[in-house]
Design a protein around this motif. Structure first.
Motif, PDB file in Angstrom:
ATOM      1  N   ALA A 207       0.842  -1.200   0.000  1.00 54.42           N
ATOM      2  CA  ALA A 207       0.000   0.000   0.000  1.00 54.42           C
ATOM      3  C   ALA A 207       0.873   1.244   0.000  1.00 54.42           C
ATOM      4  O   ALA A 207       1.676   1.442   0.918  1.00 54.42           O
ATOM      5  N   GLU A 208       0.700   2.077  -1.011  1.00 57.95           N
ATOM      6  CA  GLU A 208       1.420   3.353  -1.052  1.00 57.95           C
ATOM      7  C   GLU A 208       0.553   4.432  -0.417  1.00 57.95           C
ATOM      8  O   GLU A 208      -0.616   4.612  -0.786  1.00 57.95           O
ATOM      9  N   ILE A 209       1.108   5.150   0.549  1.00 61.11           N
ATOM     10  CA  ILE A 209       0.352   6.176   1.270  1.00 61.11           C
ATOM     11  C   ILE A 209       0.330   7.469   0.458  1.00 61.11           C
ATOM     12  O   ILE A 209       1.368   7.996   0.070  1.00 61.11           O
ATOM     13  N   LYS A 210      -0.877   7.973   0.201  1.00 60.73           N
ATOM     14  CA  LYS A 210      -1.077   9.240  -0.499  1.00 60.73           C
ATOM     15  C   LYS A 210      -1.673  10.230   0.508  1.00 60.73           C
ATOM     16  O   LYS A 210      -2.727   9.962   1.089  1.00 60.73           O
ATOM     17  N   GLN A 211      -1.009  11.365   0.687  1.00 60.44           N
ATOM     18  CA  GLN A 211      -1.451  12.334   1.684  1.00 60.44           C
ATOM     19  C   GLN A 211      -2.142  13.533   1.027  1.00 60.44           C
ATOM     20  O   GLN A 211      -1.692  14.033   0.005  1.00 60.44           O
ATOM     21  N   PHE A 212      -3.226  13.974   1.659  1.00 62.07           N
ATOM     22  CA  PHE A 212      -4.008  15.101   1.172  1.00 62.07           C
ATOM     23  C   PHE A 212      -4.367  16.020   2.338  1.00 62.07           C
ATOM     24  O   PHE A 212      -4.513  15.566   3.472  1.00 62.07           O
ATOM     25  N   PRO A 213      -4.548  17.322   2.094  1.00 64.85           N
ATOM     26  CA  PRO A 213      -4.924  18.241   3.175  1.00 64.85           C
ATOM     27  C   PRO A 213      -6.362  17.999   3.627  1.00 64.85           C
ATOM     28  O   PRO A 213      -7.239  17.740   2.803  1.00 64.85           O
ATOM     29  N   SER A 214      -6.600  18.098   4.921  1.00 63.53           N
ATOM     30  CA  SER A 214      -7.933  17.790   5.446  1.00 63.53           C
ATOM     31  C   SER A 214      -8.996  18.766   4.953  1.00 63.53           C
ATOM     32  O   SER A 214     -10.150  18.400   4.756  1.00 63.53           O
ATOM     33  N   GLY A 215      -8.618  20.042   4.742  1.00 61.82           N
ATOM     34  CA  GLY A 215      -9.596  21.033   4.320  1.00 61.82           C
ATOM     35  C   GLY A 215     -10.229  20.726   2.972  1.00 61.82           C
ATOM     36  O   GLY A 215     -11.365  21.125   2.716  1.00 61.82           O
ATOM     37  N   LYS A 216      -9.518  20.020   2.094  1.00 63.54           N
ATOM     38  CA  LYS A 216     -10.032  19.675   0.766  1.00 63.54           C
ATOM     39  C   LYS A 216     -10.147  18.160   0.574  1.00 63.54           C
ATOM     40  O   LYS A 216     -10.375  17.702  -0.545  1.00 63.54           O
ATOM     41  N   TYR A 217     -10.010  17.430   1.653  1.00 60.96           N
ATOM     42  CA  TYR A 217      -9.959  15.970   1.566  1.00 60.96           C
ATOM     43  C   TYR A 217     -11.214  15.399   0.898  1.00 60.96           C
ATOM     44  O   TYR A 217     -11.130  14.491   0.054  1.00 60.96           O
ATOM     45  N   PHE A 218     -12.379  15.932   1.281  1.00 63.44           N
ATOM     46  CA  PHE A 218     -13.634  15.396   0.757  1.00 63.44           C
ATOM     47  C   PHE A 218     -14.092  16.135  -0.502  1.00 63.44           C
ATOM     48  O   PHE A 218     -14.648  15.514  -1.399  1.00 63.44           O
ATOM     49  N   SER A 219     -13.857  17.428  -0.576  1.00 68.52           N
ATOM     50  CA  SER A 219     -14.351  18.193  -1.719  1.00 68.52           C
ATOM     51  C   SER A 219     -13.517  17.984  -2.980  1.00 68.52           C
ATOM     52  O   SER A 219     -14.036  18.102  -4.096  1.00 68.52           O
ATOM     53  N   ASN A 220     -12.234  17.640  -2.817  1.00 65.48           N
ATOM     54  CA  ASN A 220     -11.356  17.523  -3.987  1.00 65.48           C
ATOM     55  C   ASN A 220     -10.773  16.136  -4.214  1.00 65.48           C
ATOM     56  O   ASN A 220     -10.326  15.815  -5.319  1.00 65.48           O
ATOM     57  N   PHE A 221     -10.734  15.316  -3.177  1.00 65.40           N
ATOM     58  CA  PHE A 221      -9.990  14.059  -3.281  1.00 65.40           C
ATOM     59  C   PHE A 221     -10.829  12.838  -2.873  1.00 65.40           C
ATOM     60  O   PHE A 221     -11.529  12.274  -3.705  1.00 65.40           O
ATOM     61  N   ALA A 222     -10.774  12.436  -1.597  1.00 67.34           N
ATOM     62  CA  ALA A 222     -11.407  11.184  -1.171  1.00 67.34           C
ATOM     63  C   ALA A 222     -12.921  11.177  -1.363  1.00 67.34           C
ATOM     64  O   ALA A 222     -13.510  10.109  -1.563  1.00 67.34           O
ATOM     65  N   GLY A 223     -13.549  12.354  -1.302  1.00 77.77           N
ATOM     66  CA  GLY A 223     -15.003  12.422  -1.450  1.00 77.77           C
ATOM     67  C   GLY A 223     -15.469  12.640  -2.878  1.00 77.77           C
ATOM     68  O   GLY A 223     -16.650  12.913  -3.116  1.00 77.77           O
TER      69      GLY A 223
END
Length: 583
Positions: free
Chosen positions: A443-459
């Motif tokens: 598993a390669e860890i990909k890090q994202f900022p929490s402020g945009k985590y859902f609006s731009n990435f994981a969500g």
């Protein structure tokens, strides 16, 4: 919610689980300081209680909010914080202990008046409430706020969409930016300036909880410009924005049009409230310990590196370990290979060493090993463990057997997300990565900022699929204090949306969807509660969720912080409506 609430129905359980700690009154502690500054005192009492007006309350946050716009947020800390400038129909009582779980009228004169079938709810607004520009707040402003927040995903995508799901005609209304008709959605009526009536498509006994959402904070239509509204939010509360620098800071000052006679729940003691964003999380901790700030806005507790400093010696009396009413879990997306195969998902379930995850996040002060999606403090919780392993340390043999059954006997490669500004979450992801290696899963860890985590990435499903984000870190607390309020937005197929989504697994199981719908319509409280535990088991049977930690917050209160108490209504953080400065 992105880490949010617990249950009013378990107030007595909470009192026990929180240790019924340090509920002494005022007076002085052993060091002669004012207030009842003892370890865990803020769990059941107000620490450093004061009626002193003036001063500045200062917050810092390690990232940025999804939005400070009350209609475009899903973070618990924002919903807590936004009560300073946005009044909702109802809210949670600013009070210590179990009183803080009580829903009370805010903008409304009283709680909602339901029809006998609980499909129609009526609220009367208080008279004399004004916006910061002196114009009266009307029922039409509340209606418009709900329309823009629930029906305009092209502009406001971060918040929940319960109103859209449960209002009559909610599936057809296009939102105020596309539908320019003055009447808006017909199932919200405003017969006069102080009356608002909601017509639902099915019974909904929890509606007073839904009315606590920041989405019911009024917005004047003439001042709204969609996503840009955050730049000039019009206050209906005791504070208004003096300045706002996106991604950097905000300053709130007194709203001269706020009338305390119309607001029985807010004392509004500070003269000013300041918040800074993008501060290194360890720096936030150090500033707390040196009494340079009043609180960490995120409300999730100090970092693992800081724990030894506050858990021993004289600083321990300034800590509160609160249950967050939240679960940290791993979401396995069913549309990212190989997680479209249930046996590959089960392999991950058995491979993960959950105890190592707890240890990585900071050990016992930060939580307990989780085996269910519902945490123990939420109504409907049932104790079970579908994928039990010895000592919660994983089972390599079972994991490898599942890998064989999914056609990946040598393992596979995937991506694992974590929020970059949350060191504990990154540490947890590293522990997961190490455990998976033992069975051949890379598993390669990909890090994202929490402020945009859902609006731009994981969500955002399209982004998730394109970038093969098979495993995503997630933490969730109840949207309101019932099992339905915890489960619906993270396991219901109807909650999947183009961006800002929280059903990161993209789970769309007809049986689960049906059980949720029938459960919330059931007027028998005992049967309704039983349903939430049954749905939890159904979700675990899909193997799409790996429960990791029942979250706790190790909070620290500086000596200058006054009126400090933990609110379980907002994920076990401090109540920002009450907080003031003793300086």
């Amino acid at each position: 919610m992105k880490t949010r609430r617990v249950t009013a129905g378990v107030a007595s359980v909470l009192a026990l689980s929180l240790g019924a700690a340090a509920c002494g009154g005022g007076g002085k502690d052993d060091d002669g300081n004012g207030g009842n500054a003892k370890k865990d005192a803020a769990l059941t009492s107000i620490v450093n209680a004061s009626d002193k007006k003036g001063g500045t309350v200062t917050y810092q946050h390690s990232d940025v909010p999804d939005s400070l716009d009350p209609g475009n947020s899903y973070y618990g800390w924002v919903m807590n914080f936004s009560r300073l400038y946005g009044r909702t129909l109802t809210t949670f009582k600013p009070a210590a202990g179990k009183e803080g779980l009580e829903v009370v009228p805010d903008l409304a004169e009283s709680l909602g008046k339901p029809s006998p079938d609980a499909k129609t709810w009526t609220y009367k607004l208080r008279k004399g409430v004004k916006f910061e520009d002196g114009t009266p707040v009307t029922s039409k402003d509340v209606k418009y706020a709900i329309e823009r927040s629930n029906f305009a995903p092209e502009a406001l995508s971060n918040g929940p969409t319960y109103f859209k799901a449960f209002l009559e005609g909610g599936d057809k209304y296009k939102g105020p930016y596309k539908d320019k008709s003055p009447e808006g959605i017909k199932s919200i009526e405003t017969p006069d300036d102080h009356t608002i009536v909601f017509h639902l498509n099915q019974p909904f006994a929890d509606f007073d909880y839904l009315a606590t959402f920041s989405q019911t904070a009024p917005v004047p239509r003439a001042k709204d410009d969609g996503a840009k509204y955050v730049q000039h939010i019009v206050s209906s509360g005791p504070y208004k924005f003096q300045s706002y620098q996106e991604g950097r800071s905000a300053t709130l000052v007194r709203n001269p049009e706020w009338d305390p006679k119309t607001d029985p729940i807010r004392k509004a003691l500070p003269d000013k409230v300041e918040i800074k964003f993008k501060v290194n999380p360890v720096t936030v901790d150090n500033n707390l310990l040196s009494d340079k700030i009043t609180a960490d806005a995120a409300g999730t507790g100090v970092q693992p590196q800081t724990q030894p400093k506050v858990l021993s010696g004289k600083l321990a009396k300034q800590t509160d370990i609160s249950y967050a009413g939240a679960t940290q879990y791993l979401a396995l997306n069913v549309h990212v290979k190989p997680f479209d195969n249930i046996h590959c998902r089960k392999a991950v379930q058995y491979a993960i060493d959950k105890q190592s995850v707890v240890d990585a996040m900071g050990g016992a002060p930060k939580g307990d090993v989780a085996t269910t999606l519902l945490p123990p403090t939420v109504n409907g919780y049932t104790k079970f463990d579908t994928y039990a392993t010895p000592g919660n340390k994983g089972d390599v043999d079972k994991a490898k057997d599942e890998l064989k059954q999914c056609g990946k006997p040598n393992g596979f490669t995937t991506n694992l997300t974590a929020r970059s500004d949350r060191p504990a979450e990154v540490a947890a992801a590293t522990a997961i990565q190490n455990a998976l290696k033992k069975v051949g899963i890379q598993a390669e860890i990909k890090q994202f900022p929490s402020g945009k985590y859902f609006s731009n990435f994981a969500g955002v499903p399209s982004y998730v699929h394109k970038h093969k984000l098979g495993m995503m870190s997630m933490a969730w607390g109840a949207d309101w204090p019932t099992g339905y309020g915890f489960l619906d937005q993270i396991v219901n197929g109807a909650a999947i949306k183009p961006s800002g989504g929280n059903n990161l697994m993209e789970l769309d199981d007809p049986k689960i969807n049906k059980a949720l719908k029938e459960g919330i319509a059931n007027t028998d409280e005992a049967e309704r509660t039983k349903t939430w535990g049954e749905i939890d088991k159904m979700v675990m049977d899909t193997a799409t969720v790996v429960p990791l930690v029942y979250r706790k917050n190790l909070l620290f209160r500086p000596e200058s912080a006054a009126n400090v108490t933990v609110t379980q209504a907002y994920l076990g953080m401090y109540d920002y409506v009450l907080m003031s400065s003793a300086k």
